[in-house]
Motif scaffolding. Structure first.
Motif, PDB file in Angstrom:
ATOM      1  N   HIS A 125       2.350   2.188  -3.441  1.00  0.00           N
ATOM      2  CA  HIS A 125       1.465   2.919  -4.348  1.00  0.00           C
ATOM      3  C   HIS A 125       1.295   4.378  -3.911  1.00  0.00           C
ATOM      4  O   HIS A 125       1.193   5.272  -4.756  1.00  0.00           O
ATOM      5  CB  HIS A 125       0.114   2.209  -4.444  1.00  0.00           C
ATOM      6  N   SER A 129     -13.519  -7.795  -6.928  1.00  0.00           N
ATOM      7  CA  SER A 129     -12.509  -8.607  -7.574  1.00  0.00           C
ATOM      8  C   SER A 129     -13.143  -9.707  -8.415  1.00  0.00           C
ATOM      9  O   SER A 129     -12.689 -10.006  -9.534  1.00  0.00           O
ATOM     10  CB  SER A 129     -11.593  -9.225  -6.510  1.00  0.00           C
ATOM     11  N   TYR A 140       0.851  -1.191   0.000  1.00  0.00           N
ATOM     12  CA  TYR A 140       0.000   0.000   0.000  1.00  0.00           C
ATOM     13  C   TYR A 140       0.888   1.243   0.000  1.00  0.00           C
ATOM     14  O   TYR A 140       0.648   2.197  -0.749  1.00  0.00           O
ATOM     15  CB  TYR A 140      -0.915  -0.032   1.220  1.00  0.00           C
ATOM     16  N   ARG A 144      -9.718   3.969  -3.564  1.00  0.00           N
ATOM     17  CA  ARG A 144      -8.873   3.061  -4.334  1.00  0.00           C
ATOM     18  C   ARG A 144      -7.535   3.714  -4.658  1.00  0.00           C
ATOM     19  O   ARG A 144      -7.329   4.289  -5.718  1.00  0.00           O
ATOM     20  CB  ARG A 144      -9.589   2.656  -5.625  1.00  0.00           C
ATOM     21  N   SER A 172     -14.497  -8.284 -11.686  1.00  0.00           N
ATOM     22  CA  SER A 172     -13.529  -7.704 -12.631  1.00  0.00           C
ATOM     23  C   SER A 172     -12.890  -8.760 -13.530  1.00  0.00           C
ATOM     24  O   SER A 172     -13.016  -9.951 -13.298  1.00  0.00           O
ATOM     25  CB  SER A 172     -12.452  -6.944 -11.879  1.00  0.00           C
ATOM     26  N   ALA A 205      -4.794   1.810  -4.446  1.00  0.00           N
ATOM     27  CA  ALA A 205      -3.957   0.664  -4.814  1.00  0.00           C
ATOM     28  C   ALA A 205      -4.865  -0.391  -5.441  1.00  0.00           C
ATOM     29  O   ALA A 205      -6.092  -0.325  -5.315  1.00  0.00           O
ATOM     30  CB  ALA A 205      -3.246   0.106  -3.582  1.00  0.00           C
ATOM     31  N   PRO A 206      -4.299  -1.398  -6.120  1.00  0.00           N
ATOM     32  CA  PRO A 206      -5.105  -2.483  -6.701  1.00  0.00           C
ATOM     33  C   PRO A 206      -5.901  -3.231  -5.632  1.00  0.00           C
ATOM     34  O   PRO A 206      -5.591  -3.167  -4.443  1.00  0.00           O
ATOM     35  CB  PRO A 206      -4.052  -3.392  -7.351  1.00  0.00           C
ATOM     36  N   LEU A 207      -6.910  -3.972  -6.074  1.00  0.00           N
ATOM     37  CA  LEU A 207      -7.811  -4.646  -5.144  1.00  0.00           C
ATOM     38  C   LEU A 207      -7.086  -5.587  -4.182  1.00  0.00           C
ATOM     39  O   LEU A 207      -7.394  -5.628  -2.987  1.00  0.00           O
ATOM     40  CB  LEU A 207      -8.883  -5.420  -5.928  1.00  0.00           C
ATOM     41  N   ASP A 208      -6.127  -6.370  -4.699  1.00  0.00           N
ATOM     42  CA  ASP A 208      -5.446  -7.312  -3.814  1.00  0.00           C
ATOM     43  C   ASP A 208      -4.632  -6.586  -2.747  1.00  0.00           C
ATOM     44  O   ASP A 208      -4.539  -7.039  -1.600  1.00  0.00           O
ATOM     45  CB  ASP A 208      -4.561  -8.267  -4.622  1.00  0.00           C
TER      46      ASP A 208
END
Length: 284
Positions: free
Chosen positions: A131, A281, A128, A179, A284, A181-184
């Motif tokens: 990013h 997720s 995190y 958001r 997507s 950072a990416p979902l994971d």
């Protein structure tokens, strides 16, 4: 050379002279101040702007004459107020900025943070943080030292496990959904927050969406002990020491904290966010 840079050079020279008169090496001084030795070098060589607090503790460590200290403090205050100070501050790199924050946190026993836009740095996972730093680096055109900045931020977090210190954090639920950072990565960050809520000396509060906010969350702020408030803007890091300012921000913190959910209730909000991230997720 700009007038700002020349003033920074002049202040660095004076501080180095004080250290040398005290017969201290840079490493010796850093140990006394609980700093990284690189910070002493950066300040003396005008690669970093010393804050008022930096000058005060430096002068105390070398037993400087009080009359001289007042002059040095005024120089530091003048530098911090310069319009272009944010350029010089970021020119030294993101890792240097993280070291400054770590030095400040090392001197506190209680810390209260209200964060309006992102997960507080002390609670961030490494990914995190990556990013966040990449975005900051782009905006400020800072040097590419993201990996070094992440290492320092992770080192900062060791302070959370010191039972002699107390930490209180409050965030609106919106912070958990932003958001950045990416979902994971976001899911991993939420897992980290779940773990944080179990630490005995850490209070993590979330103001749920369904709860009426007591005030408009105009900006984030941190209260260090009862002596200093830090407010970050896009171009300046404000350090407020006036008792009226500190009292005002303490009341503001209490207002937000009074609306927040804690422990099991906070974990329920975080779990709800994790479930929503999982659905996003899957879609997507």
């Amino acid at each position: 050379m700009s007038g700002f840079q020349q003033a920074r050079i002049d202040l660095g020279i004076q501080l180095r002279q004080l250290r040398e008169v005290a017969h201290l090496s840079g490493k010796d001084l850093a140990e006394r101040l609980n700093w990284q030795p690189s910070k002493v070098s950066r300040i003396e060589n005008a690669r970093q702007t010393p804050t008022e607090d930096d000058v005060v503790v430096w002068a105390q460590a070398v037993s400087a004459d009080p009359g001289m200290v007042d002059n040095l403090i005024q120089q530091a205050v003048g530098l911090s107020e310069r319009h272009d100070s944010w350029k010089a501050r970021h020119k030294g790199g993101l890792a240097a900025l993280q070291e400054d924050v770590r030095d400040l946190e090392a001197r506190i026993r209680t810390l209260r943070i209200f964060e309006a836009g992102l997960v507080p740095g002390l609670l961030q996972t490494a990914e995190y943080s990556r990013h966040i730093f990449q975005k900051v680096r782009r905006v400020y055109e800072a040097v590419d030292d993201v990996d070094a900045a992440i290492r320092v931020r992770m080192q900062r977090q060791e302070i959370l496990y010191d039972p002699q210190r107390q930490f209180r954090f409050v965030v609106p639920e919106s912070v958990l959904h932003v958001r950045l950072a990416p979902l994971d990565v976001m899911r991993g960050q939420m897992d980290r927050l779940l773990a944080i809520t179990t630490l005995p000396n850490v209070e993590f509060g979330v103001i749920p969406f369904e709860t009426m906010l007591p005030a408009t969350p105009l900006h984030s702020f941190a209260i260090y002990n009862e002596a200093l408030v830090g407010v970050a803007t896009f171009t300046k890091d404000l350090l407020l020491r006036d008792p009226d300012d500190i009292a005002f921000y303490a009341r503001a913190y209490d207002d937000f904290a009074g609306a927040a959910a804690y422990r099991d209730d906070a974990r329920a909000v975080i779990v709800r966010v994790i479930d929503e991230l999982g659905k996003q997720s899957a879609d997507s």
